[in-house]
Write a protein that holds these residues in place. Structure first.
Motif, short mmCIF file in Angstrom:
data_model
loop_
_atom_site.label_atom_id
_atom_site.label_comp_id
_atom_site.label_asym_id
_atom_site.label_seq_id
_atom_site.Cartn_x
_atom_site.Cartn_y
_atom_site.Cartn_z
N LEU A 77 35.63 8.71 34.97
CA LEU A 77 35.00 9.63 35.92
C LEU A 77 33.62 10.01 35.40
CD1 LEU A 77 35.29 11.56 38.44
CD2 LEU A 77 36.16 13.27 36.80
N PHE A 78 32.60 9.91 36.28
CA PHE A 78 31.23 10.29 35.93
C PHE A 78 30.73 11.36 36.91
CE2 PHE A 78 31.63 6.04 34.22
CZ PHE A 78 30.86 6.04 33.06
N ARG A 79 30.02 12.35 36.39
CA ARG A 79 29.29 13.26 37.26
C ARG A 79 27.84 12.80 37.32
NH1 ARG A 79 30.02 17.91 39.73
NH2 ARG A 79 31.96 18.43 38.61
N THR A 80 27.33 12.65 38.54
CA THR A 80 25.99 12.10 38.74
C THR A 80 25.10 13.12 39.44
OG1 THR A 80 26.28 11.17 40.95
CG2 THR A 80 27.16 9.89 39.10
N GLU A 81 23.84 12.75 39.64
CA GLU A 81 22.90 13.65 40.30
C GLU A 81 22.80 13.41 41.80
OE1 GLU A 81 20.66 11.20 37.50
OE2 GLU A 81 22.32 10.56 38.76
N ARG A 82 23.61 12.51 42.35
CA ARG A 82 23.57 12.26 43.80
C ARG A 82 24.21 13.43 44.55
NH1 ARG A 82 28.60 11.58 45.59
NH2 ARG A 82 30.15 10.59 44.26
N GLY A 83 24.01 13.44 45.87
CA GLY A 83 24.72 14.39 46.71
C GLY A 83 26.12 13.89 47.04
N GLY A 84 26.92 14.74 47.65
CA GLY A 84 28.24 14.34 48.11
C GLY A 84 29.36 14.66 47.13
N GLU A 85 30.57 14.35 47.58
CA GLU A 85 31.77 14.63 46.80
C GLU A 85 32.20 13.38 46.03
OE1 GLU A 85 33.10 17.55 46.40
OE2 GLU A 85 31.82 18.63 47.83
N VAL A 86 33.46 13.36 45.61
CA VAL A 86 33.95 12.27 44.77
C VAL A 86 34.10 10.98 45.58
CG1 VAL A 86 36.40 12.82 45.17
CG2 VAL A 86 35.72 11.62 43.08
N THR A 87 33.79 9.86 44.93
CA THR A 87 34.04 8.56 45.54
C THR A 87 34.52 7.59 44.47
OG1 THR A 87 33.17 6.92 47.11
CG2 THR A 87 31.73 7.54 45.27
N HIS A 88 34.86 6.40 44.91
CA HIS A 88 35.43 5.37 44.03
C HIS A 88 34.65 4.09 44.21
CE1 HIS A 88 38.22 2.78 41.98
NE2 HIS A 88 38.71 2.23 43.08
N HIS A 89 34.28 3.45 43.11
CA HIS A 89 33.68 2.11 43.13
C HIS A 89 34.62 1.14 42.44
CE1 HIS A 89 30.01 3.83 44.59
NE2 HIS A 89 29.79 4.53 43.49
N CYS A 90 34.65 -0.09 42.92
CA CYS A 90 35.54 -1.09 42.33
C CYS A 90 35.06 -2.48 42.73
CB CYS A 90 36.98 -0.86 42.78
SG CYS A 90 37.20 -0.92 44.56
N LEU A 91 35.66 -3.48 42.13
CA LEU A 91 35.34 -4.85 42.49
C LEU A 91 35.70 -5.10 43.96
CD1 LEU A 91 36.56 -6.76 39.31
CD2 LEU A 91 34.29 -5.83 39.80
N GLY A 92 34.90 -5.92 44.62
CA GLY A 92 35.10 -6.16 46.04
C GLY A 92 34.34 -5.19 46.92
N GLN A 93 33.67 -4.24 46.29
CA GLN A 93 32.80 -3.30 47.01
C GLN A 93 31.36 -3.64 46.66
OE1 GLN A 93 31.99 0.81 45.54
NE2 GLN A 93 33.35 1.41 47.22
N LEU A 94 30.52 -3.81 47.67
CA LEU A 94 29.10 -4.10 47.43
C LEU A 94 28.34 -2.78 47.38
CD1 LEU A 94 26.77 -6.09 47.10
CD2 LEU A 94 26.59 -6.16 49.60
N VAL A 95 27.70 -2.54 46.24
CA VAL A 95 26.95 -1.30 46.03
C VAL A 95 25.46 -1.64 46.01
CG1 VAL A 95 26.57 0.67 44.52
CG2 VAL A 95 28.86 -0.32 44.72
N GLY A 96 24.68 -0.88 46.78
CA GLY A 96 23.24 -1.08 46.82
C GLY A 96 22.51 0.15 46.35
N TYR A 97 21.59 -0.03 45.40
CA TYR A 97 20.79 1.07 44.88
C TYR A 97 19.32 0.81 45.22
CZ TYR A 97 24.91 2.23 42.05
OH TYR A 97 26.17 2.57 41.62
N PRO A 98 18.81 1.38 46.31
CA PRO A 98 17.38 1.25 46.59
C PRO A 98 16.58 2.21 45.71
CG PRO A 98 18.68 1.69 48.59
CD PRO A 98 19.53 2.02 47.41
N ILE A 99 15.56 1.70 45.06
CA ILE A 99 14.62 2.53 44.32
C ILE A 99 13.32 2.43 45.11
CG2 ILE A 99 13.61 3.07 42.07
CD1 ILE A 99 16.67 3.00 42.02
N LEU A 100 13.14 3.33 46.07
CA LEU A 100 12.04 3.27 47.01
C LEU A 100 11.12 4.47 46.84
CD1 LEU A 100 13.96 2.45 50.34
CD2 LEU A 100 13.20 0.85 48.57
N ASN A 101 9.86 4.26 47.13
CA ASN A 101 8.92 5.36 47.26
C ASN A 101 8.82 5.69 48.75
OD1 ASN A 101 6.77 7.12 47.40
ND2 ASN A 101 5.48 5.99 45.98
#
Length: 227
Positions: free
Chosen positions: A76-100
């Protein structure tokens, strides 16, 4: 890589990173955000899968864990994003845009709706008609949530992002109340398209991300991150 001041359409570097531990991808994001603070940078999109992990938003409590943290099946990690708890796992595509967002629109609601639009258009290519739910963030088919979104924006530089359940083992969600929503289940694209894989979906996400944000995607080698 630097910016070309003569480019008329912004470029977005796309990094298809495969399976990456959550902590490693998180560190990459923070490093790339710092680069934006140090000087002009191109927009970037990191695409990953994570081994099993749970993450908490900055202001969330432990109320939506169904077990004590030490009894969860994954870290379990606490992050600086908004929102409540979620789960990441294999088979899930995660996208992290680093945009200005100063290159796009300095409007957080606009940004969230754009991320949702990327996912809605992606799912439509597989014959799945996804929608938004009033008052909620994410993408839904009926009452079933197929994708979650959680962001952090500082000085109009974005981090964190979206997670699309392509073909994951959904049992990891049973230990939490995903996003704090008690009355709507989590689902996956594979429930509608049984043969689908992350490799099939990834280029479709890139295509629609580029179209929605008005950028030219360039596939980059991970070594160029130099982290």
């Amino acid at each position: 890589m630097g910016l070309n001041p003569h480019e008329t359409t912004p470029r977005c570097e796309v990094y298809e990173l495969g399976i990456v531990p959550y902590a490693e991808a998180w560190a990459w994001q923070k490093s790339l955000v710092q680069r934006h603070r140090d000087g002009p940078q191109p927009d970037r999109l990191l695409l990953v899968e994570h081994p099993g992990v749970y993450t908490l938003g900055q202001g969330s409590t432990l109320d939506h864990l169904k077990r004590p943290p030490e009894q969860l099946p994954y870290p379990l990690f606490r992050t600086e994003r908004g929102g409540e708890v979620t789960h990441h796992c294999l088979g899930q595509l995660v996208g992290y845009p680093i945009l200005n967002l100063k290159r796009h629109q300095t409007d957080l609601h606009w940004y969230l709706r754009q991320l949702e639009e990327v996912l809605i258009l992606t799912l439509a290519e597989f014959g799945v008609m996804a929608v938004r739910q009033p008052g909620l963030t994410g993408v839904w088919v009926g009452h079933c949530k197929l994708a979650a979104i959680g962001i952090k924006v500082s000085r109009w530089i974005t981090m964190h992002g979206l997670a699309l359940n392509v073909c994951p083992d959904l049992r990891g969600f049973e230990a939490i109340v995903p996003c704090g929503i008690t009355d709507k289940p989590v689902g996956s694209l594979a429930q509608f398209c049984p043969e689908v894989t992350v490799d099939i979906v990834r280029p479709v996400v890139v295509k629609h991300f580029a179209a929605v944000f008005g950028v030219v995607p360039t596939t980059e080698n991970v070594a160029l991150l130099d982290l």
